[in-house]
Scaffold this active site. Structure first.
Site, PDB file in Angstrom:
ATOM      1  N   ARG A 132       5.550   7.022  13.671  1.00  0.00           N
ATOM      2  CA  ARG A 132       5.570   7.549  12.300  1.00  0.00           C
ATOM      3  C   ARG A 132       5.055   8.978  12.241  1.00  0.00           C
ATOM      4  O   ARG A 132       4.060   9.325  12.888  1.00  0.00           O
ATOM      5  CB  ARG A 132       4.699   6.667  11.392  1.00  0.00           C
ATOM      6  CG  ARG A 132       4.902   6.957   9.904  1.00  0.00           C
ATOM      7  CD  ARG A 132       3.944   6.144   9.059  1.00  0.00           C
ATOM      8  NE  ARG A 132       2.698   6.866   8.791  1.00  0.00           N
ATOM      9  CZ  ARG A 132       1.619   6.310   8.282  1.00  0.00           C
ATOM     10  NH1 ARG A 132       1.594   5.023   8.003  1.00  0.00           N
ATOM     11  NH2 ARG A 132       0.528   7.034   8.055  1.00  0.00           N
ATOM     12  N   HIS A 160       4.742   0.033   0.240  1.00  0.00           N
ATOM     13  CA  HIS A 160       5.469  -0.719   1.252  1.00  0.00           C
ATOM     14  C   HIS A 160       4.591  -1.807   1.850  1.00  0.00           C
ATOM     15  O   HIS A 160       3.362  -1.782   1.732  1.00  0.00           O
ATOM     16  CB  HIS A 160       6.019   0.212   2.342  1.00  0.00           C
ATOM     17  CG  HIS A 160       4.978   1.020   3.054  1.00  0.00           C
ATOM     18  ND1 HIS A 160       4.371   2.117   2.486  1.00  0.00           N
ATOM     19  CD2 HIS A 160       4.434   0.894   4.298  1.00  0.00           C
ATOM     20  CE1 HIS A 160       3.503   2.637   3.332  1.00  0.00           C
ATOM     21  NE2 HIS A 160       3.516   1.905   4.442  1.00  0.00           N
ATOM     22  N   ASP A 185       0.464   5.148   1.724  1.00  0.00           N
ATOM     23  CA  ASP A 185      -0.284   5.669   2.859  1.00  0.00           C
ATOM     24  C   ASP A 185      -1.363   6.671   2.448  1.00  0.00           C
ATOM     25  O   ASP A 185      -1.152   7.526   1.583  1.00  0.00           O
ATOM     26  CB  ASP A 185       0.664   6.352   3.854  1.00  0.00           C
ATOM     27  CG  ASP A 185       1.600   5.354   4.523  1.00  0.00           C
ATOM     28  OD1 ASP A 185       1.174   4.213   4.751  1.00  0.00           O
ATOM     29  OD2 ASP A 185       2.757   5.728   4.810  1.00  0.00           O
ATOM     30  N   HIS A 193       0.829  -1.204   0.000  1.00  0.00           N
ATOM     31  CA  HIS A 193       0.000   0.000   0.000  1.00  0.00           C
ATOM     32  C   HIS A 193       0.862   1.253   0.000  1.00  0.00           C
ATOM     33  O   HIS A 193       2.048   1.224   0.330  1.00  0.00           O
ATOM     34  CB  HIS A 193      -0.938   0.017   1.213  1.00  0.00           C
ATOM     35  CG  HIS A 193      -0.230   0.117   2.535  1.00  0.00           C
ATOM     36  ND1 HIS A 193       0.443  -0.940   3.096  1.00  0.00           N
ATOM     37  CD2 HIS A 193      -0.095   1.155   3.402  1.00  0.00           C
ATOM     38  CE1 HIS A 193       0.962  -0.577   4.254  1.00  0.00           C
ATOM     39  NE2 HIS A 193       0.659   0.701   4.463  1.00  0.00           N
TER      40      HIS A 193
END
Length: 293
Positions: free
Chosen positions: A284, A269, A117, A115
């Protein structure tokens, strides 16, 4: 299948950048380890420009031994753009910009899909900067796949079929999580209104490099507009499979205080969930991007 990688840099050979750091490419097309950058210091001027150029070239940059504060993590990311606050994921207490991603015996890893983000946003992210706080003794790697190479590796027939097409993206996964947590219909409808389904091109032109890359992903893409659903599903499955081709990938083994900075506009990723019941704790920060075209 004849897979060609077009970028052509030699992995493992250091590249002198000239701003106090070097790059060590991991593969010919994607991923480079950065040496000589201290993330506790906000990158400025030529250093910031060189890092941004390296990100555009390699799609994902890796840093080791970055024992930095939460504030430093945020300020480093902010040097590259405005930061987003994720409306669904858990945040670190006192820091709404920080996603707190923890998996353990009671919370198995679940990011094991290819995917990019937040593509369910009208303006999805430019990039994400992920720091490892605690890692399992083995496992828990993250894989990254070059979406330029994924597009370039398609047959001419498929390229022609997807030219000019748009796909619908939605936060369906998070809607399901809201329901599991007991959110009311009114709360879910409020989020539907705030984040309606969006249209993005199947093939995105990167706003800085001007290169074309695939911009559909199994996590958030729903269907291709203007196609019968069965045809759309079959075509999307073919496009999704491009990310899984090893020649387009690099794989990063995490250590405590390792950092990955990736360009969501150019790569996807996949976090390998192979470490249960061990603990994997990450933080993150995500940089806001622009509307794909």
């Amino acid at each position: 299948m004849n897979v060609q990688v077009l970028d052509g840099q030699l992995p493992g050979k250091s590249i002198e950048i000239g701003e106090g750091f070097t790059l060590e490419p991991m593969t010919p097309t994607i991923g480079a380890v950065v040496r000589g950058v201290d993330m506790s210091k906000v990158p400025l001027g030529k250093t910031k420009d060189a890092l941004r150029a390296a990100l555009l070239d390699w799609k994902v940059l890796f840093f080791r031994d970055q024992d930095v504060s939460t504030e430093a993590h945020i300020e480093f990311a902010r040097a590259f753009g405005e930061l987003e606050v994720h409306p669904f994921a858990p945040h670190k207490e006192g820091y709404p910009e920080i996603l707190a991603i923890t998996h353990d015996k009671d919370r198995p890893g679940k990011e094991n899909e290819w995917h990019s983000d937040v593509t369910w946003r009208e303006c999805p992210s430019l990039g994400s900067i992920l720091r490892a706080i605690e890692v399992p003794p083995v496992g828990g790697d993250t894989l990254f796949s070059d979406m330029y190479a994924a597009y370039e590796g398609l047959s001419d027939e498929v390229k022609e079929k997807i030219e000019g097409k748009v796909a619908i993206h939605d936060f369906a996964y998070f809607r399901g999580m809201m329901k599991k947590r007991g959110a009311s219909d009114a709360e879910i409808e409020e989020m539907n209104k705030k984040y309606p389904m969006v249209e993005h091109p199947v093939v995105r032109t990167h706003p800085e490099t001007k290169r074309k890359g695939l911009y559909v992903n199994v996590a958030f893409t729903q269907y291709i507009k203007g196609m019968e659903r069965a045809e759309s599903d079959a075509l999307l499955q073919h496009l999704y499979a491009q990310a899984a081709i090893p020649e387009y990938q690099c794989r990063f083994r995490w250590e405590k205080n390792s950092v990955a900075f990736w360009d969501n506009r150019a790569c996807q990723h996949y976090a390998a969930s192979d470490y249960w019941p061990a603990v994997r704790r990450m933080e993150r920060v995500t940089i806001i991007g622009d509307r794909p075209f």
